[in-house]
Scaffold this motif. Structure first.
Motif, PDB file in Angstrom:
ATOM      1  N   GLY A   1       1.010  -1.058  -0.084  1.00 31.09           N
ATOM      2  CA  GLY A   1       0.042   0.087   0.157  1.00 31.09           C
ATOM      3  C   GLY A   1       0.862   1.280   0.159  1.00 31.09           C
TER       4      GLY A   1
ATOM      5  N   SER B   1      -0.214   4.124   3.060  1.00 32.35           N
ATOM      6  CA  SER B   1      -0.945   3.392   2.268  1.00 32.35           C
ATOM      7  C   SER B   1      -2.570   3.584   2.168  1.00 32.35           C
ATOM      8  CB  SER B   1      -1.123   1.898   3.083  1.00 32.35           C
ATOM      9  OG  SER B   1       0.217   1.513   3.164  1.00 32.35           O
TER      10      SER B   1
ATOM     11  N   PHE C   1      -4.417   3.132  -1.390  1.00 37.85           N
ATOM     12  CA  PHE C   1      -4.639   1.782  -1.819  1.00 37.85           C
ATOM     13  C   PHE C   1      -5.592   0.913  -0.764  1.00 37.85           C
ATOM     14  CE2 PHE C   1      -1.003   2.822  -4.136  1.00 37.85           C
ATOM     15  CZ  PHE C   1      -0.933   2.155  -5.309  1.00 37.85           C
ATOM     16  N   LEU C   2      -5.540   1.034   0.525  1.00 36.59           N
ATOM     17  CA  LEU C   2      -6.533   0.459   1.501  1.00 36.59           C
ATOM     18  C   LEU C   2      -7.745   1.022   1.095  1.00 36.59           C
ATOM     19  CD1 LEU C   2      -4.435   1.144   4.700  1.00 36.59           C
ATOM     20  CD2 LEU C   2      -4.739  -1.363   3.273  1.00 36.59           C
TER      21      LEU C   2
ATOM     22  N   TRP D   1      -5.067  -4.231  -4.052  1.00 34.07           N
ATOM     23  CA  TRP D   1      -4.599  -5.345  -3.984  1.00 34.07           C
ATOM     24  C   TRP D   1      -5.247  -6.644  -3.612  1.00 34.07           C
ATOM     25  CZ3 TRP D   1      -1.415  -4.220  -7.032  1.00 34.07           C
ATOM     26  CH2 TRP D   1      -0.672  -2.980  -7.091  1.00 34.07           C
TER      27      TRP D   1
END
Length: 208
Positions: free
Chosen positions: A111, A155, A158-159, A164
């Motif tokens: 992240g 991060s 991305f979190l 991902w």
């Protein structure tokens, strides 16, 4: 076109809304690569390169290769190879007018990211091009970046996006590349021909 809302036009207004950074965030930028930065660059296969021309018109372009494709030349300089593409080279045209670049290095599954801001220059016949060889091909052009500042980014993006997490992936949510190309870029070519062009053989053309 004005769609409403109240413009934020001063630093004071901005900070009244989002607050001021904590000292750890405010003071984290560095001017030289740390060994941890070198390890990150060695593990990163993907970078987003942000540029702007002399008038401030912005562009961002992804650059990717096997992990470690951006090589470290010294504590304040890195280099990124250019590979065959569509030859627009929007970002490189920008660098010729305005050398300032922003880089975001990503490691899949992580992240946090590594951010580098600096000044770029374009080189041909770079003496270290052999270190950037992939599938027998050396880059004909290199973006060399003199680092002004470097720091790690948290991060949260991305979190929030769950980037991902495979269970959130929906690659078919938007039309496939051939349909986009046929509608917007190559109206005189059939979808079948474009499917073939962007199909399994596309990988074979990545480096020459």
């Amino acid at each position: 076109m004005d769609h409403g809302g109240t413009p934020v036009t001063t630093t004071a207004e901005l900070e009244a809304i989002i607050g001021s950074p904590l000292p750890a965030a405010r003071d984290k930028s560095r001017a030289r690569l740390h060994d941890l930065d070198r390890q990150w660059l060695a593990a990163s296969p993907l970078c987003f390169v942000s540029t702007a021309d002399a008038a401030g018109n912005a562009d961002v372009s992804p650059k990717g290769d096997p992990a470690g494709f951006a090589i470290v030349l010294d504590d304040t300089t890195i280099a990124i190879p250019e590979r065959p593409g569509n030859r627009r080279a929007d970002g490189f045209h920008n660098v010729l007018e305005n050398p300032h670049v922003g880089l975001l290095f990503v490691i899949p599954g992580r992240g946090d990211t590594l951010r580098i801001n600096g000044r770029g220059r374009l080189l041909r016949d770079a003496p270290y091009a052999d270190r950037m060889q992939v599938r027998g091909h050396e880059p004909a052009l290199v973006l060399e970046v003199a680092i002004d500042e470097i720091f790690s980014h948290c991060s949260k993006a991305f979190l929030r996006s769950q980037t991902w997490k495979p269970e959130t992936w929906a690659p078919a949510a938007a039309p496939r590349r051939a349909l986009i190309a046929q509608a917007l870029e190559r109206p005189n070519e059939s979808v079948e021909a474009l499917d073939a062009y962007y199909g399994p053989t596309y990988d074979a053309k990545l480096y020459g």
